[in-house]
Design a protein around this motif. Structure first.
Motif, PDB file in Angstrom:
ATOM      1  N   LYS A 109      12.914   6.305   2.372  1.00 44.82           N
ATOM      2  CA  LYS A 109      14.223   5.743   1.567  1.00 44.82           C
ATOM      3  C   LYS A 109      14.498   5.391   0.257  1.00 44.82           C
ATOM      4  N   SER A 138      14.034   9.164  -1.669  1.00 43.19           N
ATOM      5  CA  SER A 138      15.451   9.449  -1.225  1.00 43.19           C
ATOM      6  C   SER A 138      16.686   8.639  -2.561  1.00 43.19           C
ATOM      7  N   ALA A 139      16.292   7.569  -2.658  1.00 43.48           N
ATOM      8  CA  ALA A 139      17.326   6.927  -3.478  1.00 43.48           C
ATOM      9  C   ALA A 139      16.999   7.299  -4.600  1.00 43.48           C
ATOM     10  N   SER A 173      19.684   0.896  -5.339  1.00 41.26           N
ATOM     11  CA  SER A 173      19.402   1.149  -3.970  1.00 41.26           C
ATOM     12  C   SER A 173      17.674   1.040  -3.769  1.00 41.26           C
ATOM     13  N   GLU A 225      15.773  -1.006  -1.233  1.00 44.18           N
ATOM     14  CA  GLU A 225      14.613  -0.478  -0.167  1.00 44.18           C
ATOM     15  C   GLU A 225      13.309  -0.727  -0.731  1.00 44.18           C
ATOM     16  N   TYR A 257      10.796  -2.277   2.156  1.00 47.00           N
ATOM     17  CA  TYR A 257       9.538  -2.294   2.475  1.00 47.00           C
ATOM     18  C   TYR A 257       8.274  -3.213   2.213  1.00 47.00           C
TER      19      TYR A 257
END
Length: 667
Positions: free
Chosen positions: A57, A60-61, A69, A73, A77
């Motif tokens: 994630k 991806s951000a 984001s 994330e 984590y």
């Protein structure tokens, strides 16, 4: 006096209030720190392996350039993957250290100095003062930079949930980073040195899971943490020490950095540094007989702990095949020599840069529990002799490292002597070949002078450092009170049920070789023959020191005067040449920067060019209670005679043939 105390309380209160206001102001304005700052997410992401499991994630951000984001994330984590160990209660020590930290009173060099106020806006670099007097002790500045109180803040937060502990820690972390990073060649040595840096990395790792639990631990805090950790982890690799406990500690923590933070791209390099270099350090830093090459037993604990940790971590994480086959057996040998050096009162030898009040059992309990099945005396050491079986031997020679242990039995009332005759050593060793320590019947009688201090910018402190290291303050022989060379040799070690014979030599000076023969007779008494052999001329002295005590001198006899319990008689016996007793300066140090006077003297004689050999014969007779025994001794054709209250011990000794015999006669 009352007015002074009230004034001090008012100053202390004002100081605490200033700190509280300063930290509160910092945290109130914490959110105003720009997210694009040097320690923001844009600088963190390139350091991370975004393909690491769990960071999908975040990746991806980041690819979508949604950095808000991404940092959220990343924080999520770490909260999911770093679970703190439960802390059931706050220890008294942690509570004290946390409370002091909340007032910006910090420790360096343990408790050698009181906690020192470093201002509301912490001064990380400036000189430290106690009652207006500057601290010159270099160790204070080094240990201050290890941030040793951070775990106390973390534990206090875990137990109480009080956010003020978190706020204080965050303030300190950020303030230290902003004041001291990046580390350059111009950064003070006490900050940039590898040992201090690896200690800071270890502290960051230790407190991280606890502080993450705070709702105030935001993405911005995480950025500071990760950037600080990464930069310091990388810095260690640029300042590796050449050898010794510093390098071993650096490599150990660099390896753990790679294990504990595998999310960093550099983590594989951190692990590889240790995997490539640490295994070879066993041979480089430890004698085959198990003693560390610094020749100091307090440092031995560090070596055992680090090597044991390395073995466990290498094994756990798939690197066991990179360790040499003798790595594990050598750890067991290190554990063994540490057991044999343990005094009957379960304290350590004090040779070199060491201080005596320690409990050897802590090493086994804290660092060697995983190895207990291969340490038969594990329970004995951990329990302080209350449980289990003691080590198998009473008398042991470690000729490779140069330590020799003589013990009457494994009990608190044992008679025990440890003698040192070793090659060189490193900076923490001292110039002391032939020296010894003696314990008997529940009492320490002769302890090494100790260290007093490591280093200082003060000239007088440096003089004391040299004094405590010098040969003349150790129980050995000197010529003209000059320091000796360290060129040892074992001539003979032989033992039976009631007699141990140790013969060692040291080429103390270019033209003088010192041979010391030590006889441990009937598990009670010691007879020491010192021979000074060679063409050198001057004043010979055999030096002796007692623990702090009352004592008496009569002729060539020195006796302790304890009102109760055991005492010690030391008497020298001229063998054809007159001796004189010379009172000497005596000090002993059991704590850093603390020294006490103690009895010290030497037996003295002149050596002329016509003499190629001069000898001293000295008896050490500990006795458990009552009046001092009558003692006589002499060198005879085939050995020695020792008479203690009419009981004659005749020791036949043939050094060339390595033979000995003891005959006992009641006169």
């Amino acid at each position: 006096m009352m007015i002074f105390l009230l004034a001090m309380l008012l100053v202390s209160s004002a100081t605490a209030d200033d700190v509280q206001r300063h930290v509160k102001h910092f945290n109130m304005h914490w959110a105003e720190q720009p997210s694009s700052a040097e320690f923001g997410i844009a600088h963190v992401l390139p350091l991370l392996d975004l393909d690491f499991q769990g960071l999908g994630k975040v990746k991806s951000a980041a690819e979508a350039e949604d950095f808000v984001s991404a940092e959220q994330e990343l924080l999520a984590y770490f909260r999911q993957t770093r679970i703190p160990k439960p802390i059931e209660r706050l220890t008294e020590k942690d509570a004290l250290h946390a409370a002091d930290a909340m007032e910006h009173r910090f420790r360096g060099n343990r408790d050698a100095h009181p906690p020192i106020f470093r201002s509301a806006d912490i001064d990380w670099i400036g000189r430290a003062f106690v009652d207006g007097e500057e601290i010159h002790d270099a160790e204070w500045y080094y240990q201050f930079q290890r941030l040793t109180w951070w775990p106390a803040l973390a534990h206090a937060y875990a137990v109480t949930g009080d956010e003020n502990y978190f706020f204080e820690w965050r303030y300190e972390m950020v303030d230290w980073v902003e004041d001291n990073l990046p580390i350059t060649k111009q950064t003070p040595k006490f900050i940039r040195r590898g040992m201090e840096t690896y200690n800071r990395c270890a502290r960051l790792t230790e407190v991280f899971p606890y502080m993450l639990q705070s709702s105030n631990f935001d993405a911005q805090t995480l950025g500071f943490f990760l950037m600080s950790f990464h930069e310091q982890a990388e810095h260690i690799r640029t300042v590796y020490s050449a050898k010794g406990n510093h390098l071993l500690g650096e490599l150990s923590v660099v390896f753990m950095n790679g294990i504990n933070f595998p999310e960093f791209k550099a983590s594989k390099h951190w692990k590889n540094d240790a995997v490539e270099r640490l295994p070879a350090m066993m041979d480089e830093e430890v004698y085959p007989d198990g003693m560390n090459r610094e020749l100091v037993f307090s440092y031995h604990k560090m070596y055992v702990g680090l090597f044991a940790q390395a073995y466990e971590m290498f094994s756990k994480h798939g690197y066991a095949d990179r360790l040499p086959v003798d790595f594990y057996p050598r750890i067991l040998k290190m554990a063994e020599i540490y057991a044999y050096q343990s005094f009957p009162d379960f304290t350590d030898c004090q040779f070199g840069d060491a201080w005596k009040p320690r409990f050897p059992g802590d090493l086994y309990r804290k660092n060697l529990k995983a190895f207990k099945d291969d340490i038969p005396y594990f329970d004995y050491m951990v329990s302080g002799g209350a449980e289990g079986e003691p080590p198998a031997k009473r008398n042991v020679a470690y000729s490779e490292s140069g330590f020799y242990f003589m013990r009457s039995e494994w009990s608190s009332n044992a008679v025990f002597m440890v003698m040192k005759n070793a090659a060189g050593g490193q900076w923490h060793s001292q110039i002391d070949n032939g020296t010894f320590e003696l314990y008997a019947h529940g009492r320490n009688f002769m302890n090494d002078s100790g260290s007093y201090m490591y280093g200082s910018s003060d000239v007088e402190d440096q003089r004391w450092r040299d004094w405590f290291r010098s040969t003349k303050v150790h129980q050995t022989l000197t010529l003209n009170n000059e320091n000796i060379a360290l060129e040892p040799e074992l001539i003979m070690w032989s033992e039976s049920e009631n007699l141990v014979a140790l013969v060692i030599e040291n080429q103390s000076y270019p033209e003088l070789r010192h041979r010391r023969t030590v006889l441990f007779i009937d598990n009670k008494y010691f007879l020491i023959l010192d021979e000074a052999m060679g063409a050198a001329t001057g004043t010979l002295r055999t030096h002796y020191q007692l623990v702090c005590c009352n004592y008496a001198v009569s002729g060539l006899t020195v006796q302790t005067r304890f009102d109760e319990g055991a005492n010690l008689l030391v008497k020298s016996f001229p063998q054809g040449k007159a001796l004189t007793v010379e009172k000497e300066e005596g000090w002993i140090s059991f704590k850093p920067q603390v020294k006490e006077t103690r009895p010290a003297w030497s037996y003295r004689m002149k050596k002329t060019a016509a003499e190629d050999r001069a000898i001293f014969l000295t008896a050490l007779v500990p006795y458990p209670a009552g009046a001092a025994p009558k003692v006589e001794a002499s060198v005879v054709e085939d050995g020695f005679l020792l008479d203690v209250d009419g009981r004659e011990y005749r020791v036949e000794l043939d050094v060339a043939k390595k033979k000995m015999n003891l005959k006992v006669t009641e006169l």
